[in-house]
Design an enzyme around this catalytic site. Sequence first.
Site, short mmCIF file in Angstrom:
data_model
loop_
_atom_site.label_atom_id
_atom_site.label_comp_id
_atom_site.label_asym_id
_atom_site.label_seq_id
_atom_site.Cartn_x
_atom_site.Cartn_y
_atom_site.Cartn_z
N ASP B 195 0.84 -1.21 0.00
CA ASP B 195 0.00 0.00 0.00
C ASP B 195 0.88 1.25 0.00
O ASP B 195 1.66 1.47 0.91
CB ASP B 195 -0.85 -0.05 1.29
CG ASP B 195 -1.79 1.14 1.45
OD1 ASP B 195 -1.77 2.05 0.60
OD2 ASP B 195 -2.56 1.14 2.44
N HIS B 369 -4.48 4.67 6.26
CA HIS B 369 -3.30 4.16 5.54
C HIS B 369 -2.00 4.50 6.27
O HIS B 369 -1.92 5.50 6.97
CB HIS B 369 -3.27 4.74 4.12
CG HIS B 369 -4.43 4.29 3.29
ND1 HIS B 369 -4.41 3.12 2.56
CD2 HIS B 369 -5.65 4.84 3.10
CE1 HIS B 369 -5.58 2.98 1.95
NE2 HIS B 369 -6.34 4.01 2.25
#
Lengths: 557, 557
Positions: B195, B369
């Site tokens: 990610d 995130h």
Amino acid sequence: MSLKTSKLSVIPLGGTGEIGKNLLVFEYDESIVVIDGGVKFPGEELLGIDLVIPDISYLEKNRERIKGLFITHGHEDHIGGLPFILPKLNIPIYGTKLTIGLVMAKFQERAPYPESLIHIIEPGELVQAGAFQVEAFRVTHSIPDAVGYSLLTPVGRVVYTGDFKVDYTPIDGQNMDLGKLAAWGEEGILALICDSTNAERPGVTMSERVVGKTLCDWFERAEGKIILASFASNVHRIQQAINAAADIGRKVCVVGRSMESVVRTSIEMGYLRLPYPEILVESSDVENISPSGLLVLTTGSQGEPLAALTRMATGSHRQIKVEVGDMVIIAATPIPGNEKLVGKTINHLYQIGAEVVTKEMGQVHVSGHANQEELKLIIRLARPRYLIPHHGEIRHQVALRRIGHTLGYEDKDIAITQLGSRVELSADGMGFGLNAEAGSVNIDGLGIGDVGQIVLRDRQQLAQDGVVVLIAAISKGKPYTLLSGLDIISRGFTFMKEAGELVEGAQKVGIQTLTAQLERDQIEWMNLKSTLRDSLGNYFWEKTHRRPMILPVLLSI
Amino acid sequence: MSLKTSKLSVIPLGGTGEIGKNLLVFEYDESIVVIDGGVKFPGEELLGIDLVIPDISYLEKNRERIKGLFITHGHEDHIGGLPFILPKLNIPIYGTKLTIGLVMAKFQERAPYPESLIHIIEPGELVQAGAFQVEAFRVTHSIPDAVGYSLLTPVGRVVYTGDFKVDYTPIDGQNMDLGKLAAWGEEGILALICDSTNAERPGVTMSERVVGKTLCDWFERAEGKIILASFASNVHRIQQAINAAADIGRKVCVVGRSMESVVRTSIEMGYLRLPYPEILVESSDVENISPSGLLVLTTGSQGEPLAALTRMATGSHRQIKVEVGDMVIIAATPIPGNEKLVGKTINHLYQIGAEVVTKEMGQVHVSGHANQEELKLIIRLARPRYLIPHHGEIRHQVALRRIGHTLGYEDKDIAITQLGSRVELSADGMGFGLNAEAGSVNIDGLGIGDVGQIVLRDRQQLAQDGVVVLIAAISKGKPYTLLSGLDIISRGFTFMKEAGELVEGAQKVGIQTLTAQLERDQIEWMNLKSTLRDSLGNYFWEKTHRRPMILPVLLSI
């Protein structure tokens, strides 16, 4: 009418409840004074609109009473509307040297504004404009030669800050005139109309000088070309970039129409100084200069589709090619709404293999507006009886009111205005009078104000689902008969060549509807059309869940 | 074919070079495994488009080889495309309990997906899918039950993090399985697909628990109603808000379709726990509860035009009225592109007189995130031989590469992919093979993929300047004559009723053009139309500087 019973009206016709198209009106008896005349960039709901300017019907109706239009500084949101507004008013205008220079540049492509009406003023100079004694005072902002205005009126002094930040170390050494503000504060200020753009931001805005330091650091690290995108009007930043380039022996190429124009005007008028004249090179000469010896100053920091940096990023700029190892510095913050466009440019640049430096990576940009602590300073110095937040959306105006509260002001001392609000001031107090006519005028191509709600709503429907035109010929007399089949043309709806079944179905529904209607004894053309529109509208919705605009064309032959 | 000469391919069909529509393909000989199938929200250039999903032609062509589709978590950009993708593939799907629950909820309005193909898995469970041994491992993210996947393949282990942050104090106590990652790292990981969404952000992302504390603080200060807008899927935040409401004796009303659906599903499946059942009240009962006793949980944190908060802000929500003194907390960051919409909602709320709390005023939102320091931690623990940044635009992928550099990886160890890139991995190294077919499919209403470039370009032209339809009847045989005048209909161009002169001029130009053409010996209908289009196009440009779409309708009678 006795002066004592008259009130001073402050009427924002633009720049309140919004960011952009600033226009502020001061009115006392037979005297009107206007400050600024800006543009706003259209929101995305204003499809196809190029620019938005304030509705100046109120000024047109009271044209005879206007004593002058005073300009605070040369940014588009303060001067961009003038080419549309001034020809309708024909009034004297006042501004500092660079500001007037930039306004005149806007008139170059049009009929020039009469010279007799143009006045260059100095801060501190007194201008009598009807009942008002107007005086500009220097402020610091992201463009040189910016001022605010004091208006000495029969009911007292009101001060408008214009756009400002408190920069203690401005690049041109022209400090904000805090002393004057304090002196007026001592004497008594009735109302302060204050920039509220950054009222939500804590602390203070950094000095433009910080950017100069950061640029030097980045420049030293660069190996290939350096490309710096910034607002064209930020002459101080351009000055610092040129100085930094000179320090490391790079030449400078200026690219992009507005950047070229501002640099030219600023050099001519003495606001931009070149370390040595030959430091500037033409974009046609760039190919003869090694990348490590070049700084390109350019527009496009907002990702505008036609701006120079955007074209460089997509490889479609004629002179400047971005290459692996180049450093692109985007010295700006995206204006709300432009984030995606800027993001696209950044991604294109990475794709090429350039290094991209944005505000997040170091202070390559600082705001031109005062943050909370600066706003407190100004209010403390001016100590106005009343506070009128201006130049901001309501969230910013309310944030300035919150700051006012912390300084001891109560709600009744603070006026939150909307477009056309009339704030009435007198020795007795502050209140609201009858609103003045106000609003927005859309500019689209050569048309000023001819694209209104109906046209925009149609554009929105067309944008969503396109248009379907239905064509049939019908006999003139009774019995009414269909002389043709039903032709269907569509654009923006679906790819018709691959939608044979859909078209056939639509023709069937349309012909059924028409024949049923034509069998009636009397037919009313408007009804016929709307029945056809409804039945096809339902058919398309059922089949596609889309609502194209349907235009029936029935020829009676 | 010998296994030793085969390579593992990693092919992103979505989620690389973009944020959204994640779909990752792993391929080894006769085995294909897919991870996720998300949607992306259309950019503003995609006029009228509702959703964008990945082009899965490559999967359709290789359907027989697909052993399964594994899902990381229940966010739209990972599962939103499944109702369109799965019916075309009919393959087994795997996911954790909540994730599968949310996927099934998406199928409810459609034909259900065959139960025999649906598998609920636990982290740590091994699934043999062709040549791959797949194992989910728990990660922390802004939705419960999120996992990443390890694929043990004949050439080594590859690990995909999925979306994650490192939250050491998750609300549900389900920690990220750092130990497992470290153990695999010890054994040796061939490649880590990581990610990269927040790779530009320094430091660490705060724990979701921080938001809980902030909410408690704000709740205590509130006097009127509290309205909290958040992403519906952030079950942990909803849990914390409900707990905070319980602490101060407020009832909770859940408003907005997706919020209601997620809350219902989460309660049913045990992911959301009510302090006591009666704390939830129906929106129809809200009028009987004093504002100071109520918390409203709602959608609309992105300013979506039809969402509940947006309707409350404009006074058009049936049950919930915002009043002076209410506190509205917007617990989200605008997704790039939504800033203006969110700003509008905020301004409407201030206009009403509500207090508005945004992320800027206190930590009412944290990202889901990992920031730079968390990314470094994960890479250090996993110690992969190769690094493949995923889930990000190229700026984010490059930022993760920069992080890789600081950890000793070289460019050759890091693969920057585009849609359809085929990263080939074997014991010998990493390289790029032939691209797979990849791209975007637009969904508009019921149509999947029928709105392509031509239709979109038409919509753009229609949106800019509208449409003008020209209608004339022409005799069938020679000599060709014009049987009618030239009728003109326009929409979205200018307000025709006030443009008499423009219309008359256009008719004159059009009739001139037509008559001149008809006098010729032979007429070619296509030419006739395009000549008419050109001459009217030029006329309108000259008069208005606009370029409406011109549709000539010539009836031959």
